[in-house]
Scaffold this active site. Structure first.
Site, PDB file in Angstrom:
ATOM      1  N   CYS A 106       0.767  -1.190  -0.015  1.00  8.83           N
ATOM      2  CA  CYS A 106       0.060  -0.165   0.015  1.00  8.83           C
ATOM      3  C   CYS A 106       0.760   1.557   0.034  1.00  8.83           C
ATOM      4  CB  CYS A 106      -0.920  -0.037   1.151  1.00  8.83           C
ATOM      5  SG  CYS A 106      -2.358  -0.922   1.088  1.00  8.83           S
ATOM      6  N   CYS A 187      -8.166  -3.056  -3.847  1.00  4.71           N
ATOM      7  CA  CYS A 187      -7.468  -4.004  -4.856  1.00  4.71           C
ATOM      8  C   CYS A 187      -8.281  -5.425  -4.922  1.00  4.71           C
ATOM      9  CB  CYS A 187      -6.245  -3.805  -4.689  1.00  4.71           C
ATOM     10  SG  CYS A 187      -5.461  -2.491  -4.594  1.00  4.71           S
ATOM     11  N   CYS A 213      -5.351   1.729   4.415  1.00  3.30           N
ATOM     12  CA  CYS A 213      -4.327   1.514   3.369  1.00  3.30           C
ATOM     13  C   CYS A 213      -3.218   2.353   3.949  1.00  3.30           C
ATOM     14  CB  CYS A 213      -4.504   1.954   2.146  1.00  3.30           C
ATOM     15  SG  CYS A 213      -5.422   3.423   1.730  1.00  3.30           S
TER      16      CYS A 213
HETATM   17  S1  SF4 Z   1      -4.762  -2.783  -1.313  1.00  7.58           S
HETATM   18 FE1  SF4 Z   1      -3.588  -4.782  -1.495  1.00  7.58          FE
HETATM   19  S2  SF4 Z   1      -2.807  -5.037  -3.607  1.00  7.58           S
HETATM   20 FE2  SF4 Z   1      -3.623  -2.686  -3.136  1.00  7.58          FE
HETATM   21  S3  SF4 Z   1      -1.854  -1.598  -2.783  1.00  7.58           S
HETATM   22 FE3  SF4 Z   1      -2.662  -2.485  -0.874  1.00  7.58          FE
HETATM   23  S4  SF4 Z   1      -1.642  -4.492  -0.451  1.00  7.58           S
HETATM   24 FE4  SF4 Z   1      -1.295  -3.775  -2.593  1.00  7.58          FE
END
Ligand code: SF4
Length: 222
Positions: A106, A187, A213
Site C-alpha cells: 500500500c 484492490c 491503507c
Molecule cells: S490494497 Fe492490497 S494490492 Fe492494493 S496496494 Fe494495498 S496491499 Fe497492495
C-alpha cells in the site's frame, strides 16, 4: 451557506461542500469510485466543483472499478479526472507483495503516488468521501479534520442506507460490485464481499490484521 461553527450532524453535505468551495478555491478531490466516492462526486459537481478528481491506480483494481471510473469520466465532463500510477520496478511488480507485506505494498502503490502528487499541487484542502459508519476506525470522522491539508468530509454523518438511497434516486453509476456485497472496494487481492453483520470495510484485508491503507490514518494522513 452556513459556517462550520453552526454545523451539526444533520447539516447537509451540500452545505459543507459550498463552504469548502468558497473557503478553499484550490480544493482537490480524491476518489476510489466506491459508493461514497460516487455520491460525493455527484454532490460536489452539483454544488459547482470544477476541479480534479484524483484516483490512484495501483495496478490491482477490479475491471469494474476502472469501468466505473470511465463511466464517471463520461458523465461529468466538467471535472478533471486524474489517474496516478504507482511506478514500481518490474522485479518488485511481479512478486505478490500484497501477500508478503501488504503495508509496504500500500505504501508504494497507493500512499506514495498520492503523497507525491499532493506535495506537488499543495492544495489547502481535500474533499474526502469517508463516513462514520463505514468502520470502527472511522467512527469519529467529522466534517473537518485539520492536517497538512484540511480534510473536508461532507458525508461524515450519512449512513450507508442514505448513501444508497441517494445513489438510486439520482441513478448514479455505482460500481456494480457494490450491489454484490463488496461494500468497500479496493484492490482485488485484498477485497472480498462483506458477510451478514459485518461492517462495510470488513472485506478489506480480511484476515490480514490490516484495516486501512495508510492514506487517512494518524501521522500518515495526507
Ligand atoms: S490494497 Fe492490497 S494490492 Fe492494493 S496496494 Fe494495498 S496491499 Fe497492495
Amino acid at each position: 451557506m452556513t459556517e462550520p461553527q453552526r454545523w451539526t450532524p444533520e447539516t447537509e453535505p451540500q452545505e459543507v461542500i459550498w463552504w469548502a468551495l468558497k473557503a478553499h478555491p484550490d480544493l482537490l478531490m480524491t476518489s476510489a469510485f466506491n459508493l461514497n466516492g460516487t455520491v460525493l462526486l455527484d454532490l460536489a459537481a452539483k454544488a459547482g466543483y470544477l476541479g480534479e478528481v484524483v484516483f490512484v491506480d495501483t495496478g490491482y483494481h477490479f475491471p469494474q472499478t476502472l469501468q466505473t471510473r470511465d463511466t464517471l469520466i463520461q458523465g461529468y465532463p466538467q471535472l478533471n479526472f486524474v489517474t496516478l500510477s504507482a511506478h514500481q520496478p518490474e522485479e518488485i511488480w511481479g512478486q505478490e507483495q500484497y501477500r508478503s507485506d501488504p503495508d509496504d505494498c500500500c505504501a508504494v502503490r497507493k500512499v506514495a503516488p498520492l503523497q507525491n502528487y499532493l506535495a506537488e499541487k499543495s492544495p489547502s484542502a481535500l474533499l474526502n468521501a469517508r463516513s462514520r459508519d463505514q468502520a470502527q476506525t472511522r467512527s469519529e470522522v467529522g466534517f473537518l479534520e485539520p492536517g497538512k491539508h484540511l480534510r473536508v468530509n461532507p458525508l461524515a454523518y450519512w449512513t450507508r442506507q442514505r448513501l444508497e438511497a441517494y445513489a438510486i434516486a439520482e441513478n448514479l453509476p455505482v460500481n456494480p460490485l457494490y450491489w454484490s456485497g463488496f461494500l468497500s472496494i479496493g484492490c482485488w487481492p485484498c477485497t472480498r464481499a462483506v458477510r451478514p453483520g459485518e461492517n462495510a470495510r470488513a472485506g478489506r484485508w480480511a484476515d490480514q490484521g490490516k484495516t486501512e491503507c495508510g492514506l487517512w490514518v494518524g501521522e500518515k494522513a495526507l
